[in-house]
Design a protein around this motif. Structure first.
Motif, PDB file in Angstrom:
ATOM      1  N   ALA A   1       0.833  -1.203   0.000  1.00 23.99           N
ATOM      2  CA  ALA A   1       0.000   0.000   0.000  1.00 23.99           C
ATOM      3  C   ALA A   1       0.866   1.251   0.000  1.00 23.99           C
ATOM      4  O   ALA A   1       0.573   2.216  -0.716  1.00 23.99           O
ATOM      5  CB  ALA A   1      -0.934  -0.009   1.209  1.00 23.99           C
ATOM      6  N   ARG A   2       1.948   1.253   0.773  1.00 24.23           N
ATOM      7  CA  ARG A   2       2.858   2.403   0.783  1.00 24.23           C
ATOM      8  C   ARG A   2       3.505   2.606  -0.581  1.00 24.23           C
ATOM      9  O   ARG A   2       3.654   3.729  -1.054  1.00 24.23           O
ATOM     10  CB  ARG A   2       3.931   2.229   1.850  1.00 24.23           C
ATOM     11  N   ALA A   3       3.886   1.487  -1.224  1.00 22.28           N
ATOM     12  CA  ALA A   3       4.490   1.583  -2.559  1.00 22.28           C
ATOM     13  C   ALA A   3       3.486   2.143  -3.561  1.00 22.28           C
ATOM     14  O   ALA A   3       3.843   2.974  -4.409  1.00 22.28           O
ATOM     15  CB  ALA A   3       4.985   0.217  -3.007  1.00 22.28           C
ATOM     16  N   ASP A   4       2.226   1.722  -3.463  1.00 24.36           N
ATOM     17  CA  ASP A   4       1.196   2.259  -4.358  1.00 24.36           C
ATOM     18  C   ASP A   4       0.995   3.753  -4.134  1.00 24.36           C
ATOM     19  O   ASP A   4       0.797   4.513  -5.082  1.00 24.36           O
ATOM     20  CB  ASP A   4      -0.136   1.535  -4.148  1.00 24.36           C
ATOM     21  N   LEU A   5       1.048   4.189  -2.893  1.00 27.38           N
ATOM     22  CA  LEU A   5       0.895   5.614  -2.601  1.00 27.38           C
ATOM     23  C   LEU A   5       2.073   6.421  -3.145  1.00 27.38           C
ATOM     24  O   LEU A   5       1.893   7.521  -3.654  1.00 27.38           O
ATOM     25  CB  LEU A   5       0.760   5.841  -1.091  1.00 27.38           C
ATOM     26  N   ARG A   6       3.286   5.854  -3.036  1.00 25.95           N
ATOM     27  CA  ARG A   6       4.459   6.569  -3.544  1.00 25.95           C
ATOM     28  C   ARG A   6       4.432   6.709  -5.054  1.00 25.95           C
ATOM     29  O   ARG A   6       4.876   7.707  -5.598  1.00 25.95           O
ATOM     30  CB  ARG A   6       5.735   5.844  -3.122  1.00 25.95           C
ATOM     31  N   THR A   7       3.922   5.698  -5.754  1.00 26.76           N
ATOM     32  CA  THR A   7       3.966   5.699  -7.223  1.00 26.76           C
ATOM     33  C   THR A   7       2.611   6.000  -7.846  1.00 26.76           C
ATOM     34  O   THR A   7       2.445   5.828  -9.052  1.00 26.76           O
ATOM     35  CB  THR A   7       4.468   4.331  -7.727  1.00 26.76           C
ATOM     36  N   ASN A   8       1.640   6.413  -7.074  1.00 23.50           N
ATOM     37  CA  ASN A   8       0.287   6.676  -7.547  1.00 23.50           C
ATOM     38  C   ASN A   8      -0.325   5.451  -8.221  1.00 23.50           C
ATOM     39  O   ASN A   8      -1.067   5.563  -9.186  1.00 23.50           O
ATOM     40  CB  ASN A   8       0.251   7.867  -8.495  1.00 23.50           C
ATOM     41  N   GLY A   9       0.045   4.263  -7.778  1.00 25.67           N
ATOM     42  CA  GLY A   9      -0.519   3.035  -8.308  1.00 25.67           C
ATOM     43  C   GLY A   9       0.141   2.517  -9.575  1.00 25.67           C
ATOM     44  O   GLY A   9      -0.293   1.532 -10.147  1.00 25.67           O
ATOM     45  N   HIS A  10       1.192   3.191 -10.041  1.00 28.55           N
ATOM     46  CA  HIS A  10       1.885   2.765 -11.244  1.00 28.55           C
ATOM     47  C   HIS A  10       3.133   1.998 -10.864  1.00 28.55           C
ATOM     48  O   HIS A  10       3.926   2.444 -10.053  1.00 28.55           O
ATOM     49  CB  HIS A  10       2.293   3.975 -12.106  1.00 28.55           C
ATOM     50  N   GLU A  11       3.319   0.828 -11.465  1.00 28.64           N
ATOM     51  CA  GLU A  11       4.493  -0.004 -11.165  1.00 28.64           C
ATOM     52  C   GLU A  11       5.791   0.666 -11.577  1.00 28.64           C
ATOM     53  O   GLU A  11       6.773   0.618 -10.892  1.00 28.64           O
ATOM     54  CB  GLU A  11       4.366  -1.364 -11.865  1.00 28.64           C
ATOM     55  N   GLY A  12       5.796   1.304 -12.748  1.00 32.31           N
ATOM     56  CA  GLY A  12       7.029   1.857 -13.291  1.00 32.31           C
ATOM     57  C   GLY A  12       7.335   3.270 -12.829  1.00 32.31           C
ATOM     58  O   GLY A  12       8.247   3.891 -13.324  1.00 32.31           O
ATOM     59  N   GLY A  13       6.590   3.780 -11.898  1.00 32.46           N
ATOM     60  CA  GLY A  13       6.801   5.140 -11.429  1.00 32.46           C
ATOM     61  C   GLY A  13       5.831   6.106 -12.073  1.00 32.46           C
ATOM     62  O   GLY A  13       4.794   5.725 -12.593  1.00 32.46           O
TER      63      GLY A  13
END
Length: 72
Positions: free
Chosen positions: A58-70
């Motif tokens: 969830a934190r990773a999704d928040l950092r990348t706005n839900g995009h895997e590649g940034g």
């Protein structure tokens, strides 16, 4: 315009009132903790914890706005 005043607190004098208050607070007494005393997160010592893995995703999704590649 008149300001609203807070309703006065009645003292808990009877044994039944004190017992009801303890039951409502699940036995906790004393002052509440301040926001400074409550940690935002803790370090989990269990390897492969499913809850911690979900929080990390969830934190990773928040950092990348839900995009895997940034950021797109």
């Amino acid at each position: 315009m008149r300001a609203r005043s807070q309703r006065p607190q009645l003292p808990e004098t009877s044994a039944a009132q004190r017992k009801a208050n303890l039951a409502w607070n699940k036995g906790l007494t004393g002052a509440s903790r301040t926001a400074d005393d409550i940690p935002l997160f803790h370090t989990c010592a269990v390897p492969g914890c499913g809850r911690c893995a979900a929080i990390d995703r969830a934190r990773a999704d928040l950092r990348t706005n839900g995009h895997e590649g940034g950021v797109r």
